[in-house]
Design a protein around this motif. Structure first.
Motif, PDB file in Angstrom:
ATOM      1  N   UNK A  64      28.742  65.904  30.209  1.00  0.00           N
ATOM      2  CA  UNK A  64      29.825  65.884  30.977  1.00  0.00           C
ATOM      3  C   UNK A  64      29.875  67.359  31.608  1.00  0.00           C
ATOM      4  N   UNK A  65      30.735  67.584  32.576  1.00  0.00           N
ATOM      5  CA  UNK A  65      30.818  68.980  33.212  1.00  0.00           C
ATOM      6  C   UNK A  65      32.303  68.997  32.861  1.00  0.00           C
TER       7      UNK A  65
ATOM      8  N   UNK B 185      29.923  77.877  33.600  1.00  0.00           N
ATOM      9  CA  UNK B 185      28.585  78.356  33.868  1.00  0.00           C
ATOM     10  C   UNK B 185      27.887  78.353  33.041  1.00  0.00           C
ATOM     11  N   UNK B 186      28.167  77.641  31.560  1.00  0.00           N
ATOM     12  CA  UNK B 186      27.263  77.592  30.375  1.00  0.00           C
ATOM     13  C   UNK B 186      26.354  75.925  30.688  1.00  0.00           C
ATOM     14  N   UNK B 187      25.393  76.110  29.862  1.00  0.00           N
ATOM     15  CA  UNK B 187      24.790  74.896  29.584  1.00  0.00           C
ATOM     16  C   UNK B 187      24.604  74.602  28.077  1.00  0.00           C
TER      17      UNK B 187
ATOM     18  N   UNK C  43      27.935  69.988  29.815  1.00  0.00           N
ATOM     19  CA  UNK C  43      27.442  69.586  28.214  1.00  0.00           C
ATOM     20  C   UNK C  43      26.306  68.445  28.162  1.00  0.00           C
ATOM     21  N   UNK C  44      25.192  68.774  28.016  1.00  0.00           N
ATOM     22  CA  UNK C  44      24.228  67.940  27.808  1.00  0.00           C
ATOM     23  C   UNK C  44      24.314  66.896  26.813  1.00  0.00           C
ATOM     24  N   UNK C  45      23.538  65.667  26.870  1.00  0.00           N
ATOM     25  CA  UNK C  45      23.491  64.822  25.710  1.00  0.00           C
ATOM     26  C   UNK C  45      23.113  65.361  24.539  1.00  0.00           C
ATOM     27  N   UNK C  46      23.933  65.162  23.311  1.00  0.00           N
ATOM     28  CA  UNK C  46      23.379  65.564  22.246  1.00  0.00           C
ATOM     29  C   UNK C  46      24.197  67.162  21.783  1.00  0.00           C
ATOM     30  N   UNK C  47      24.847  67.524  22.697  1.00  0.00           N
ATOM     31  CA  UNK C  47      25.671  68.636  22.345  1.00  0.00           C
ATOM     32  C   UNK C  47      26.862  68.370  21.632  1.00  0.00           C
TER      33      UNK C  47
ATOM     34  N   UNK D  31      23.012  77.322  25.582  1.00  0.00           N
ATOM     35  CA  UNK D  31      22.644  77.265  24.019  1.00  0.00           C
ATOM     36  C   UNK D  31      21.682  75.901  24.062  1.00  0.00           C
ATOM     37  N   UNK D  32      20.362  76.156  23.547  1.00  0.00           N
ATOM     38  CA  UNK D  32      19.271  75.322  23.608  1.00  0.00           C
ATOM     39  C   UNK D  32      19.586  74.259  22.435  1.00  0.00           C
ATOM     40  N   UNK D  33      18.760  73.283  22.889  1.00  0.00           N
ATOM     41  CA  UNK D  33      18.541  72.149  21.820  1.00  0.00           C
ATOM     42  C   UNK D  33      18.439  72.431  20.359  1.00  0.00           C
TER      43      UNK D  33
END
Lengths: 377, 397
Positions: free
Chosen positions: B298-299, A303-305, A289-293, A321-323
């Protein structure tokens, strides 16, 4: 459990024709990381059935790919294990292989050799699209206690219009003995036993039933073979009280997936430590989970981003799932790529779909918008 | 005809990892959980498979139970082979001796017969406590090209860190001219990664000589390499460029976990489908994010259920974060439950720990004096405070 297991992998393919265009019903992806066959297969394995045949008809490449040697279910064994049983077609016509079978009974006729050569005392038959976590040992104990010829697993359900022609309704006497089996028609109503298409009988009984069907030209397991003997034979219903779903339409496929967002359903299906639902291990890394998710009420595989927003959705392995993208009430299958600022609502994407930046796609929960495998939008 | 392998890998996995304290009281360091769904040993085992090396001896000694069970028949790494595959090698009783492994070189010495069964030209020596992805095959090609007796993988480290490593100096052809074990300062910044490829015959000669020397510490870095260098053997340095981290301490283990979150740095390509890191999967349901979940950078992996807040953290399978709970800058191992209102900050929490309601573990990173560590299988009672830089161990462990 001293039983041979048989799974019908092409049954009900026509219920979700788009999704089964390139695969069997058994290999239809379900619930983030599973294929439908994982449920009957896990039920068999967890009940220590060690000899399993999977009847296939067509389109079974994806199924073979999923099952592999069977090692993910501990079925890569020297004796027994799992066997794919493709259609039995000989160079010359004979009664047992005339054309491709279209019913459960014809499929069984095609694997008569497999049935007769098995050593096990009992046989368990299961459709591939019967989603539940069930202990077959309990059913076998019930079967023996009742002295039944066939035990049919069923659930109690209030009949609805939507299911007319799509399920089998069973009537019993007070003792649970079956008195009538019929396809649901529009004049039926009320709360009834609905067949879950899981059956237990002795292997020899099955063998004789199939031979009898060949002799008489019966086509339908329930309406012909069972109904013709319903008064003389001991057919019993075993009621399953836990969660059960079967895939009867695209809307139902969508609904069943969404039901997994209910904790009670998840606990019933997945959180039984002695009865895990097993599947092919893909060794994906964990999900990032990237910042902003922003993710709420969703079930996600590894395996997801995730950079964008995901709500009320089922996300399979390797999805990105992109920005700025907003995914609502959707099912995104393996390796779907959602571009920036995409808006989705009630969409089902099959594997490897790419949705380009800024697209806005929407369906309705009764008519989810399905995007086929590998499509680029 | 005798079947043979060109290269056999020997993975040193017997160390206690005492600087990981409560994490290694009941498991060996290579079996410590890492990066969500992995254990440290997954990286070296996967490197072997991805480099085409299918015969791996895993030398175990300290607390081998979990490690043995985890490696098993090697199936997750495709190391269940009819000839070769992964083999666990504990110390054993022989006709004339019965010894624990006394040092890294002694561990290999005691298993020379295992190596000989495969009649290899080369032996690859690895340690099971580093996080990196590397193609050993490229290193082997380099060893052949240089006609080396021993090839040592080196990585450039900052000048101020040289005192933590074995430092090598090499001439312009890559031939090693000097080896210093943990020097105070050095002209070179090439550190040994503890990855060696030996020509088997030479290795055996030096192991035999080393075993005969009662004053030797039976260690590759301290004894074998210096002896080879003094004797004028062909030792070469193989420069490695990429992410490599020794996770021997609580802080380096925490940092390596956090490195996975730095997408911009991309420490190593954990997502590369062709060089996948394999692990024994725990087979759990997909993870669930509730309406109340608030997840940032997070992961998270299978079996987790998130109702609370998770920030800058790495969660292993089956972690439950209840509503109102906060997990920030933390590494949480498998099967933990963080009850509602509890806060976990700047900590490592080992597996199967229950953090009670409103309990506080660790302090915010900016103000904390250090990482807190909670050992496995215990319950932190509701409302209890475990301050920063504290190790909390379960009773009896």
């Amino acid at each position: 459990m001293n039983a041979v297991g048989i799974i019908f992998s092409n049954i009900h393919d026509q219920s979700i024709p788009e999704i089964t265009r390139m695969r069997t019903m058994a290999s239809v992806p379900f619930g983030c990381r599973y294929r439908l066959i994982d449920f009957p297969l896990s039920n068999f394995v967890n009940s220590s059935i060690k000899n399993i045949g999977v009847i296939t008809h067509y389109n079974y490449q994806s199924l073979m790919d999923h099952i592999g040697t069977g090692k993910d279910w501990d079925l890569a064994t020297r004796s027994g294990g799992i066997r794919i049983l493709p259609p039995y077609i000989t160079a010359y016509d004979n009664t047992m292989s005339a054309g491709l079978y279209s019913t459960r009974l014809e499929a069984l006729a095609g694997i008569l050799n497999f049935i007769s050569r098995a050593k096990e005392e009992y046989a368990v038959l299961s459709d591939c699209d019967t989603i539940c976590n069930i202990d077959l040992n309990e059913i076998l104990a019930f079967h023996k206690a009742k002295g039944a010829d066939i035990t049919v697993v069923a659930k109690t359900e209030v009949l609805t219009r939507a299911m007319v022609g799509k399920q089998t309704v069973i009537e019993t006497d007070e003792g649970g003995r079956i008195t009538d089996i019929a396809e649901q028609t529009s004049n039926m109503s009320g709360s009834k036993y609905v067949c879950m298409n899981i059956l237990i009988m002795s292997r020899l009984y099955l063998q004789n039933l199939v031979l009898d069907a060949i002799a008489h030209g019966y086509k339908n397991f329930y309406r012909d073979s069972m109904m013709n003997n319903v008064s003389s034979a001991n057919f019993y219903v075993y009621e399953h009280k836990g969660f059960h779903a079967s895939i009867t339409s695209p809307a139902e496929f969508f609904k069943c997936n969404m039901q997994l967002l209910d904790k009670k359903v998840r606990d019933d299906l997945f959180n039984n430590p002695t009865h895990p639902i097993l599947t092919k291990v893909r060794n994906s890394p964990p999900t990032k989970y990237v910042e902003g998710a922003k993710v709420s009420n969703s079930l996600l595989a590894d395996g997801c981003v995730i950079e964008g927003t995901v709500e009320n959705s089922i996300i399979f392995r390797g999805v990105r799932v992109s920005k700025g993208a907003v995914v609502r009430n959707s099912i995104l299958m393996q390796d779907t790529f959602i571009g920036e600022d995409v808006q989705l609502n009630c969409v089902i994407t099959d594997k490897n779909v790419l949705i380009g930046d800024g697209c806005d796609l929407s369906g309705h929960e009764t008519r989810p918008f399905y995007i086929e495998k590998g499509a680029r939008i | 005809m005798k079947a043979k392998k060109e290269c056999v890998a020997m993975l040193l996995a017997g160390g206690q990892g005492s600087r990981l304290y409560a994490l290694t009281t009941t498991v060996a360091k290579p079996a410590v959980q890492f990066g969500g769904k992995y254990r440290i040993i997954d990286f070296t085992l996967s490197n072997c498979v991805n480099s085409g090396i299918d015969t791996v001896g895993v030398l175990t000694q300290y607390q081998p139970l979990v490690l043995n069970e985890y490696v098993g028949n090697g199936q997750p790494w495709d190391l269940d082979r009819t000839f070769g595959g992964v083999k666990i090698l504990p110390p054993y009783q022989a006709a004339d001796r019965a010894d624990w492994y006394k040092g890294t070189a002694n561990a290999i010495y005691q298993n020379m017969r295992f190596i000989d069964r495969y009649d290899p030209e080369y032996v690859l020596i690895l340690s099971g406590d580093h996080i990196y992805t590397m193609d050993y095959n490229a290193m082997l090609a380099y060893a052949k090209e240089q006609n080396a007796d021993c090839t040592i993988a080196v990585i450039s480290v900052p000048k101020e860190d040289v005192s933590r490593f074995g430092i090598l100096s090499a001439d312009e052809n890559g031939r090693i001219t000097k080896f210093e074990e943990k020097p105070k300062q050095s002209d070179s910044t090439d550190a040994s990664m503890g990855i060696y490829i030996f020509r088997k015959d030479k290795l055996f000669d030096y192991l035999n000589a080393d075993a005969a020397d009662p004053n030797s510490e039976n260690d590759f870095g301290k004894n074998i390499i210096p002896a080879m260098l003094n004797a004028g053997e062909r030792l070469f340095a193989y420069p490695f460029v990429g992410y490599w981290k020794d996770v021997g301490t609580i802080s380096s283990l925490w940092e390596a976990n956090m490195d996975l979150l730095e997408t911009s740095k991309t420490p190593f390509r954990i997502n590369d489908k062709h060089r996948r890191v394999f692990s024994r999967s725990s087979i759990r349901a997909p993870h669930y994010m509730a309406d109340s979940a608030n997840v940032d950078n997070s992961i998270i992996t299978e079996g987790c259920q998130i109702y609370g807040t998770v920030k800058n953290s790495v969660l292993s399978p089956g972690v439950i974060v209840e509503e109102g709970a906060e997990v920030i800058d933390a590494v949480i191992h498998a099967g933990c439950t963080i009850k509602s209102g509890a806060k976990v900050n700047y900590s490592i929490v080992a597996s199967d720990v229950i953090i009670g309601e409103n309990a506080i573990v660790g302090e915010p990173r900016e103000t904390s004096s250090g990482i807190s560590l909670v050992g496995a299988h215990q319950e932190i009672p509701a409302g209890e405070v475990v301050p920063g830089n504290v190790i909390r161990q379960a009773k009896g462990e």
